[in-house]
Design a protein around this motif. Structure first.
Motif, PDB file in Angstrom:
ATOM      1  N   LEU A  35       0.842  -1.207   0.000  1.00 48.92           N
ATOM      2  CA  LEU A  35       0.000   0.000   0.000  1.00 48.92           C
ATOM      3  C   LEU A  35       0.877   1.256   0.000  1.00 48.92           C
ATOM      4  CD1 LEU A  35      -2.890  -0.847   2.521  1.00 48.92           C
ATOM      5  CD2 LEU A  35      -2.914  -0.966   0.037  1.00 48.92           C
ATOM      6  N   ASP A  36       1.927   1.237   0.839  1.00 52.08           N
ATOM      7  CA  ASP A  36       2.851   2.384   0.891  1.00 52.08           C
ATOM      8  C   ASP A  36       3.456   2.630  -0.490  1.00 52.08           C
ATOM      9  OD1 ASP A  36       2.376   2.612   3.562  1.00 52.08           O
ATOM     10  OD2 ASP A  36       4.229   1.632   4.216  1.00 52.08           O
ATOM     11  N   GLN A  37       3.865   1.526  -1.116  1.00 52.92           N
ATOM     12  CA  GLN A  37       4.517   1.612  -2.419  1.00 52.92           C
ATOM     13  C   GLN A  37       3.565   2.219  -3.459  1.00 52.92           C
ATOM     14  OE1 GLN A  37       7.798   1.091  -2.806  1.00 52.92           O
ATOM     15  NE2 GLN A  37       7.299   2.101  -4.743  1.00 52.92           N
ATOM     16  N   GLU A  38       2.316   1.750  -3.397  1.00 51.92           N
ATOM     17  CA  GLU A  38       1.292   2.232  -4.344  1.00 51.92           C
ATOM     18  C   GLU A  38       1.125   3.749  -4.187  1.00 51.92           C
ATOM     19  OE1 GLU A  38      -3.258   0.872  -5.577  1.00 51.92           O
ATOM     20  OE2 GLU A  38      -2.500   0.480  -3.567  1.00 51.92           O
ATOM     21  N   ARG A  39       1.131   4.188  -2.940  1.00 49.07           N
ATOM     22  CA  ARG A  39       0.970   5.613  -2.658  1.00 49.07           C
ATOM     23  C   ARG A  39       2.179   6.420  -3.149  1.00 49.07           C
ATOM     24  NH1 ARG A  39      -2.272   8.559   1.048  1.00 49.07           N
ATOM     25  NH2 ARG A  39      -1.444  10.661   0.985  1.00 49.07           N
ATOM     26  N   VAL A  40       3.359   5.886  -2.871  1.00 50.56           N
ATOM     27  CA  VAL A  40       4.597   6.554  -3.310  1.00 50.56           C
ATOM     28  C   VAL A  40       4.590   6.708  -4.835  1.00 50.56           C
ATOM     29  CG1 VAL A  40       7.095   6.203  -3.571  1.00 50.56           C
ATOM     30  CG2 VAL A  40       6.025   5.899  -1.336  1.00 50.56           C
ATOM     31  N   THR A  41       4.165   5.634  -5.531  1.00 54.49           N
ATOM     32  CA  THR A  41       4.127   5.673  -6.995  1.00 54.49           C
ATOM     33  C   THR A  41       3.160   6.751  -7.483  1.00 54.49           C
ATOM     34  OG1 THR A  41       4.559   3.303  -7.005  1.00 54.49           O
ATOM     35  CG2 THR A  41       3.752   4.241  -9.060  1.00 54.49           C
ATOM     36  N   ALA A  42       1.985   6.830  -6.841  1.00 55.81           N
ATOM     37  CA  ALA A  42       0.985   7.822  -7.239  1.00 55.81           C
ATOM     38  C   ALA A  42       1.498   9.242  -6.981  1.00 55.81           C
ATOM     39  CB  ALA A  42      -0.315   7.577  -6.478  1.00 55.81           C
ATOM     40  N   GLU A  43       2.157   9.434  -5.830  1.00 57.62           N
ATOM     41  CA  GLU A  43       2.685  10.762  -5.501  1.00 57.62           C
ATOM     42  C   GLU A  43       3.801  11.153  -6.473  1.00 57.62           C
ATOM     43  OE1 GLU A  43       1.731  10.915  -0.692  1.00 57.62           O
ATOM     44  OE2 GLU A  43       3.665  10.161  -1.411  1.00 57.62           O
ATOM     45  N   ALA A  44       4.613  10.142  -6.847  1.00 57.88           N
ATOM     46  CA  ALA A  44       5.708  10.416  -7.776  1.00 57.88           C
ATOM     47  C   ALA A  44       5.167  10.849  -9.141  1.00 57.88           C
ATOM     48  CB  ALA A  44       6.601   9.180  -7.918  1.00 57.88           C
ATOM     49  N   ALA A  45       4.049  10.240  -9.562  1.00 55.11           N
ATOM     50  CA  ALA A  45       3.464  10.595 -10.863  1.00 55.11           C
ATOM     51  C   ALA A  45       3.007  12.057 -10.849  1.00 55.11           C
ATOM     52  CB  ALA A  45       2.291   9.667 -11.174  1.00 55.11           C
ATOM     53  N   ILE A  46       2.417  12.495  -9.722  1.00 54.54           N
ATOM     54  CA  ILE A  46       1.994  13.901  -9.603  1.00 54.54           C
ATOM     55  C   ILE A  46       3.215  14.822  -9.666  1.00 54.54           C
ATOM     56  CG2 ILE A  46       0.907  15.609  -8.092  1.00 54.54           C
ATOM     57  CD1 ILE A  46      -0.710  13.292  -6.893  1.00 54.54           C
ATOM     58  N   ALA A  47       4.222  14.471  -8.859  1.00 55.10           N
ATOM     59  CA  ALA A  47       5.427  15.306  -8.798  1.00 55.10           C
ATOM     60  C   ALA A  47       6.083  15.408 -10.177  1.00 55.10           C
ATOM     61  CB  ALA A  47       6.408  14.725  -7.776  1.00 55.10           C
ATOM     62  N   ARG A  48       6.085  14.272 -10.904  1.00 52.44           N
ATOM     63  CA  ARG A  48       6.696  14.268 -12.235  1.00 52.44           C
ATOM     64  C   ARG A  48       5.968  15.226 -13.173  1.00 52.44           C
ATOM     65  NH1 ARG A  48       7.363   8.913 -12.066  1.00 52.44           N
ATOM     66  NH2 ARG A  48       5.432   8.543 -13.187  1.00 52.44           N
ATOM     67  N   ALA A  49       4.620  15.131 -13.176  1.00 56.38           N
ATOM     68  CA  ALA A  49       3.832  15.997 -14.066  1.00 56.38           C
ATOM     69  C   ALA A  49       4.036  17.458 -13.689  1.00 56.38           C
ATOM     70  CB  ALA A  49       2.360  15.610 -13.999  1.00 56.38           C
ATOM     71  N   ARG A  50       4.031  17.745 -12.367  1.00 55.60           N
ATOM     72  CA  ARG A  50       4.191  19.138 -11.923  1.00 55.60           C
ATOM     73  C   ARG A  50       5.565  19.686 -12.292  1.00 55.60           C
ATOM     74  NH1 ARG A  50      -0.404  20.380 -10.423  1.00 55.60           N
ATOM     75  NH2 ARG A  50      -1.583  19.579  -8.637  1.00 55.60           N
ATOM     76  N   SER A  51       6.605  18.886 -12.086  1.00 52.87           N
ATOM     77  CA  SER A  51       7.940  19.433 -12.367  1.00 52.87           C
ATOM     78  C   SER A  51       8.159  19.551 -13.875  1.00 52.87           C
ATOM     79  CB  SER A  51       9.035  18.627 -11.664  1.00 52.87           C
ATOM     80  OG  SER A  51       9.362  17.495 -12.419  1.00 52.87           O
ATOM     81  N   ALA A  52       7.538  18.647 -14.655  1.00 56.06           N
ATOM     82  CA  ALA A  52       7.629  18.784 -16.116  1.00 56.06           C
ATOM     83  C   ALA A  52       6.927  20.066 -16.551  1.00 56.06           C
ATOM     84  CB  ALA A  52       7.015  17.569 -16.800  1.00 56.06           C
ATOM     85  N   ALA A  53       5.763  20.359 -15.937  1.00 58.74           N
ATOM     86  CA  ALA A  53       5.033  21.587 -16.264  1.00 58.74           C
ATOM     87  C   ALA A  53       5.870  22.814 -15.912  1.00 58.74           C
ATOM     88  CB  ALA A  53       3.692  21.622 -15.528  1.00 58.74           C
ATOM     89  N   GLU A  54       6.538  22.751 -14.756  1.00 52.55           N
ATOM     90  CA  GLU A  54       7.373  23.884 -14.343  1.00 52.55           C
ATOM     91  C   GLU A  54       8.540  24.094 -15.306  1.00 52.55           C
ATOM     92  OE1 GLU A  54       8.528  23.435 -10.216  1.00 52.55           O
ATOM     93  OE2 GLU A  54       6.392  23.435  -9.672  1.00 52.55           O
ATOM     94  N   ALA A  55       9.153  22.978 -15.723  1.00 56.00           N
ATOM     95  CA  ALA A  55      10.288  23.076 -16.651  1.00 56.00           C
ATOM     96  C   ALA A  55       9.839  23.701 -17.972  1.00 56.00           C
ATOM     97  CB  ALA A  55      10.887  21.695 -16.882  1.00 56.00           C
ATOM     98  N   GLU A  56       8.663  23.293 -18.460  1.00 53.95           N
ATOM     99  CA  GLU A  56       8.156  23.841 -19.714  1.00 53.95           C
ATOM    100  C   GLU A  56       7.814  25.319 -19.546  1.00 53.95           C
ATOM    101  OE1 GLU A  56       9.250  21.646 -21.624  1.00 53.95           O
ATOM    102  OE2 GLU A  56       7.511  21.000 -22.778  1.00 53.95           O
ATOM    103  N   ASP A  57       7.316  25.665 -18.353  1.00 56.99           N
ATOM    104  CA  ASP A  57       6.953  27.056 -18.087  1.00 56.99           C
ATOM    105  C   ASP A  57       8.203  27.946 -18.053  1.00 56.99           C
ATOM    106  OD1 ASP A  57       4.804  28.837 -17.661  1.00 56.99           O
ATOM    107  OD2 ASP A  57       5.504  29.107 -15.592  1.00 56.99           O
ATOM    108  N   LYS A  58       9.269  27.392 -17.501  1.00 55.92           N
ATOM    109  CA  LYS A  58      10.534  28.126 -17.458  1.00 55.92           C
ATOM    110  C   LYS A  58      11.003  28.392 -18.903  1.00 55.92           C
ATOM    111  CE  LYS A  58      15.102  27.899 -15.284  1.00 55.92           C
ATOM    112  NZ  LYS A  58      16.133  27.225 -16.096  1.00 55.92           N
ATOM    113  N   LYS A  59      10.933  27.328 -19.742  1.00 56.58           N
ATOM    114  CA  LYS A  59      11.305  27.479 -21.152  1.00 56.58           C
ATOM    115  C   LYS A  59      10.460  28.567 -21.811  1.00 56.58           C
ATOM    116  CE  LYS A  59      12.349  22.762 -22.393  1.00 56.58           C
ATOM    117  NZ  LYS A  59      11.753  21.668 -23.176  1.00 56.58           N
ATOM    118  N   ARG A  60       9.147  28.547 -21.482  1.00 61.32           N
ATOM    119  CA  ARG A  60       8.242  29.517 -22.108  1.00 61.32           C
ATOM    120  C   ARG A  60       8.606  30.948 -21.695  1.00 61.32           C
ATOM    121  NH1 ARG A  60       1.776  29.436 -21.260  1.00 61.32           N
ATOM    122  NH2 ARG A  60       2.452  29.699 -19.112  1.00 61.32           N
ATOM    123  N   ARG A  61       8.949  31.141 -20.413  1.00 63.46           N
ATOM    124  CA  ARG A  61       9.334  32.483 -19.945  1.00 63.46           C
ATOM    125  C   ARG A  61      10.604  32.959 -20.651  1.00 63.46           C
ATOM    126  NH1 ARG A  61       7.961  30.419 -14.911  1.00 63.46           N
ATOM    127  NH2 ARG A  61      10.174  30.226 -14.359  1.00 63.46           N
TER     128      ARG A  61
END
Ligand SMILES: [Zn+2]
Length: 234
Positions: A35-61
């Protein structure tokens, strides 16, 4: 039957019961880890999408600043064109304007695709966030079940271990030490009954002389084949 042997047979049954409970305990731990692992995986997917969005936003700026510079350059070239008198200078200014326009067009289309990617990535992050909330709710029930089951197993384990220790105190120390050593090594039963004239575990023949010593459960012997404790059942 020798009292040591009677106690040892009881101890072996009780150790088996303890081992079954310990296996159940490990299984509950493993379920919780999953269960812990499942949660970690789900949280990592969110973090990945958010940091990818931030990286793209930096490029856009960064690209946005370049676009501003290039627009200013374009305006300066236009202004220059207004004041040139000679054809040759006009042709050169037009060429500059054309190049700047092309660069700007490319940059602006890149800005557009960056904007689309950022929207997509943020949407992904939000969806992942929603599924994490679902997961947390579902896991809440499962975690409560695991905690309850663990409480029961721990209580049973406490009783079973106390019972086992009490029985162990009735076995003579040298025999108990042998038994525990074998049990720790083999991770299974340490005490076997003779089967006919052979070891009940590995089937090695036991000489008559030793069988006589063991007769009617008077003594416990070590099997020369596999090293377990052997006794003759009455
Ligand atoms: Zn054996």
């Amino acid at each position: 039957m020798h009292p040591d042997l009677v106690a040892l047979l009881a101890l072996q049954d009780e150790d088996t019961a303890v081992a079954v409970l310990e296996a159940r305990r490990r299984e509950l731990d493993a379920r919780e880890t999953a269960l812990d692992q499942e949660r970690v995986t789900a949280e990592a997917a969110i973090a990945r999408a958010r940091s990818a969005a931030e990286a793209e936003d930096k490029k856009r700026r960064e690209l946005g600043m370049k676009v501003q510079e290039h627009r200013a350059l374009h305006d300066r070239h236009l202004a220059a064109l207004d004041v040139v008198r000679k054809d040759r200078e006009a042709t050169a200014a037009m060429a500059q304007i054309e190049i700047t326009r092309r660069v700007l067009a490319q940059e602006e289309s890149e800005m557009q695709s960056l904007a689309t990617r950022i929207v997509d990535l943020n949407q992904t992050a939000e969806l992942e966030q929603l599924s994490l909330a679902d997961l947390a709710e579902r896991q809440g029930t499962q975690r409560a079940e695991i905690a309850a089951a663990r409480g029961e197993v721990d209580a049973e384990l406490g009783t079973a271990r106390a019972q086992r220790n009490q029985t162990a105190s009735r076995v003579g120390r040298p025999l108990l030490q042998k038994y525990e050593r074998i049990r720790g090594r083999e991770n299974s039963n340490a005490l076997y009954a003779l089967r006919g004239s052979a070891c009940g575990r590995c089937n090695t023949a036991i000489p008559l002389q030793r069988r006589n010593v063991m007769a009617a459960g008077r003594s416990v012997e070590v099997c020369e084949g596999c090293g377990v404790l052997l006794y003759a059942s009455v």
